[in-house]
Design a protein around this motif. Structure first.
Motif, short mmCIF file in Angstrom:
data_model
loop_
_atom_site.label_atom_id
_atom_site.label_comp_id
_atom_site.label_asym_id
_atom_site.label_seq_id
_atom_site.Cartn_x
_atom_site.Cartn_y
_atom_site.Cartn_z
N VAL A 15 0.84 -1.20 0.00
CA VAL A 15 0.00 0.00 0.00
C VAL A 15 0.87 1.25 0.00
N ARG A 16 0.49 2.23 -0.84
CA ARG A 16 1.19 3.51 -0.90
C ARG A 16 0.20 4.64 -0.64
N PRO A 56 -5.50 12.62 1.64
CA PRO A 56 -5.59 11.77 2.83
C PRO A 56 -6.60 10.65 2.66
N GLY A 57 -6.17 9.43 2.94
CA GLY A 57 -7.05 8.27 2.86
C GLY A 57 -7.13 7.61 1.51
N LEU A 58 -6.66 8.31 0.44
CA LEU A 58 -6.64 7.70 -0.89
C LEU A 58 -5.37 6.85 -0.99
N LEU A 59 -5.54 5.56 -1.21
CA LEU A 59 -4.41 4.62 -1.17
C LEU A 59 -4.27 3.89 -2.49
N VAL A 73 -4.94 -1.25 4.14
CA VAL A 73 -6.22 -0.81 3.59
C VAL A 73 -7.27 -0.87 4.70
N PRO A 74 -8.11 0.16 4.86
CA PRO A 74 -9.14 0.10 5.91
C PRO A 74 -10.05 -1.11 5.74
N ASP A 75 -10.48 -1.66 6.85
CA ASP A 75 -11.42 -2.79 6.83
C ASP A 75 -12.81 -2.21 6.63
N PHE A 76 -13.13 -1.82 5.38
CA PHE A 76 -14.27 -0.97 5.12
C PHE A 76 -15.58 -1.71 4.91
N GLY A 77 -15.57 -3.03 4.93
CA GLY A 77 -16.81 -3.80 4.90
C GLY A 77 -17.60 -3.71 3.61
N PRO A 78 -17.03 -4.07 2.46
CA PRO A 78 -17.77 -3.97 1.20
C PRO A 78 -18.99 -4.88 1.17
N PHE A 114 -7.90 2.43 -3.13
CA PHE A 114 -8.94 2.63 -2.12
C PHE A 114 -9.32 4.10 -2.14
N VAL A 115 -10.62 4.37 -2.39
CA VAL A 115 -11.12 5.73 -2.54
C VAL A 115 -12.07 6.03 -1.37
N PRO A 116 -11.67 6.89 -0.42
CA PRO A 116 -12.56 7.17 0.71
C PRO A 116 -13.74 8.04 0.32
#
Length: 485
Positions: free
Chosen positions: A8-9, A14-17, A45-50, A111-113
């Motif tokens: 991950v980079r 902020p938050g865009l990975l 990567v956040p555990d964002f629950g897709p 990953f797009v917040p």
């Protein structure tokens, strides 16, 4: 790092990975794990629950879509072909209008917040663009979108295929320029227990920070009566748009819980209702922050030790037992923050206000000196809870109290007397056994309520010294010894 793990980079938004994905190929083709939760979360990567996976097939090179900021998080990649991705921060704040671009092929994901505008332009024919989202799409959600024109001169995206030669929809051509864009606010939080001392402090802090929220009281959501909740709440459907549910409601009448009616009420609110709320959050894919108590421990640790977050539970009282049962329900939820606190001091009637009132009236109280802990002022407790949510702290259990040297209740009382100008020697220290002698219906209390704060500190939140805050608390009332409103 092995070749089977993603990397991950971070980016200027902020938050865009950007996520580098391992792709394994041979003469038959290739294979990749586009989303592997355990590996992705371990990589950062956040555990964002897709909850939904969408695929956009694009027939020709130059197909261009966006720029759309949506009210959910997204995880984007391609199954075939390549795209030029562009993202613009459309959230309010210092980074509003910041642009990030990169090429996405099968070995890349992004990953797009929530609130970051997303767009892409295909670089190959027959490109399949795929994305996961953590809420179900509906037409009603369009009211929560924010849009930016693909040709906006302010952000100046250098599209590989000039837009006049690209294929895009008329809607995308008509989106506003950056100067006309209304920033997308963060998703709201839901506060349960609006009228309690912690609920009031949370609402005041959210309002002061200008953060979207909704707060409900017992008339709207009675933890003790899940059968009376609206169906959409029981099923979780009404919770999907919240970024977190903060449960500040509880049955906290410790001695009353020892009575037959009180026992029923404590278990209904602190266990059965919490389990129902956790189930609704699980169904909605929304994290739950739940506040618990030092009463889940028996307090037998030596007074110079603090309870770690993973200490075995051994509650002494009905109240502690009901709270421990609530904890069991919350910790079964994968996305949760369980926060234990102790000796909470808010506005109105509490130990500090009582001691200040006694001092002003010349009364010399008998106060227990063999129970130790730290005061937790409700404003700091609210700030720490919002810190966990705002900073996406790792899921799990935390302790949140004031910092500083643990004291007995008698020692705290002496500090109150001294700071309101009364003689601290008027406080008479007694043992717990002496204090409860001859009384009935008194619930057992932990002798040691000191909680280890190290897990909380690792998230970047530093609790303030509870004795410093005691002075601030008393000073807010003019240090007169009068109970606060």
């Amino acid at each position: 790092m092995s070749s089977s793990e993603p990397a991950v980079r971070g980016t200027a938004i902020p938050g865009l990975l950007l996520v580098d994905l391992p792709v394994h190929g041979d003469d038959r083709g290739w294979f990749k794990e586009n989303w592997q939760r355990t590996k992705a979360v371990a990589a950062g990567v956040p555990d964002f629950g897709p909850v939904q996976n969408n695929i956009s097939f694009n027939g020709g090179r130059g197909t261009t879509r966006g720029i759309h900021a949506e009210p959910w998080d997204k995880y984007v990649s391609v199954a075939t072909g390549r795209v030029f991705g562009a993202w613009v921060d459309l959230r309010g704040g210092d980074t509003f209008g910041t642009v990030v671009t990169c090429e996405i092929d099968p070995a890349t994901a992004v990953f797009v917040p929530r609130g970051v505008g997303n767009a892409f332009q295909t670089l190959d024919d027959a490109t399949a663009y795929t994305y996961l989202v953590n809420d179900h799409w509906s037409g009603d959600a369009l009211d929560e979108y924010s849009f930016l024109n693909l040709a906006d001169e302010t952000v100046g995206i250098d599209w590989p295929v000039p837009l006049e030669q690209a294929q895009l929809s008329e809607k995308d051509r008509r989106h506003p320029r950056l100067s006309e864009v209304v920033p997308l606010p963060p998703a709201p939080v839901l506060v349960v227990g609006r009228t309690g001392q912690l609920g009031r402090a949370l609402v005041e802090l959210l309002e002061r920070r200008g953060l979207p929220h909704r707060a409900v009281d017992r008339a709207e959501l009675d933890l003790a009566d899940p059968d009376g909740w609206p169906e959409g709440l029981r099923t979780g459907e009404h919770l999907r748009r919240y970024r977190a549910v903060l449960n500040a409601a509880a049955h906290t009448a410790v001695d009353d819980a020892e009575t037959p009616d009180g026992r029923t009420a404590a278990w209904a609110a602190n266990a059965t209702g919490v389990a129902a709320l956790a189930g609704a959050c699980a169904a909605a894919g929304v994290p739950l922050l739940h506040v618990s108590t030092d009463y889940v421990f028996d307090g037998t640790l030596p007074h110079d030790e603090a309870y770690p977050v993973d200490a075995p539970l051994a509650p002494l009282s009905v109240y502690g037992q009901s709270k421990a049962a609530g904890e069991a329900a919350v910790t079964a939820l994968p996305r949760h923050w369980l926060v234990r606190t102790s000796w909470v001091i808010g506005r109105g009637h509490n130990f500090v206000s009582v001691m200040a009132g006694l001092a002003s009236r010349g009364i010399s109280p008998r106060v227990v000196d063999d129970q130790v802990g730290r005061l937790t002022f409700v404003e700091d407790l609210a700030a720490g809870l919002l810190h966990l949510v705002d900073h996406r702290a790792p899921w799990g259990t935390y302790h949140l109290t004031g910092a500083g040297e643990p004291l007995s209740w008698a020692a705290v009382a002496r500090h109150v007397f001294e700071r309101v100008g009364a003689d601290p020697e008027r406080v008479v220290p007694v043992s717990t056994a002496e204090y409860v002698d001859g009384r009935t219906g008194v619930a057992p209390r932990p002798a040691n309520s000191v909680l280890d704060l190290s897990a909380l500190r690792r998230t970047g939140f530093e609790p303030r010294d509870h004795m410093e805050l005691l002075g601030t608390h008393l000073h807010a009332d003019g240090a007169t010894g009068r109970p606060r409103d």
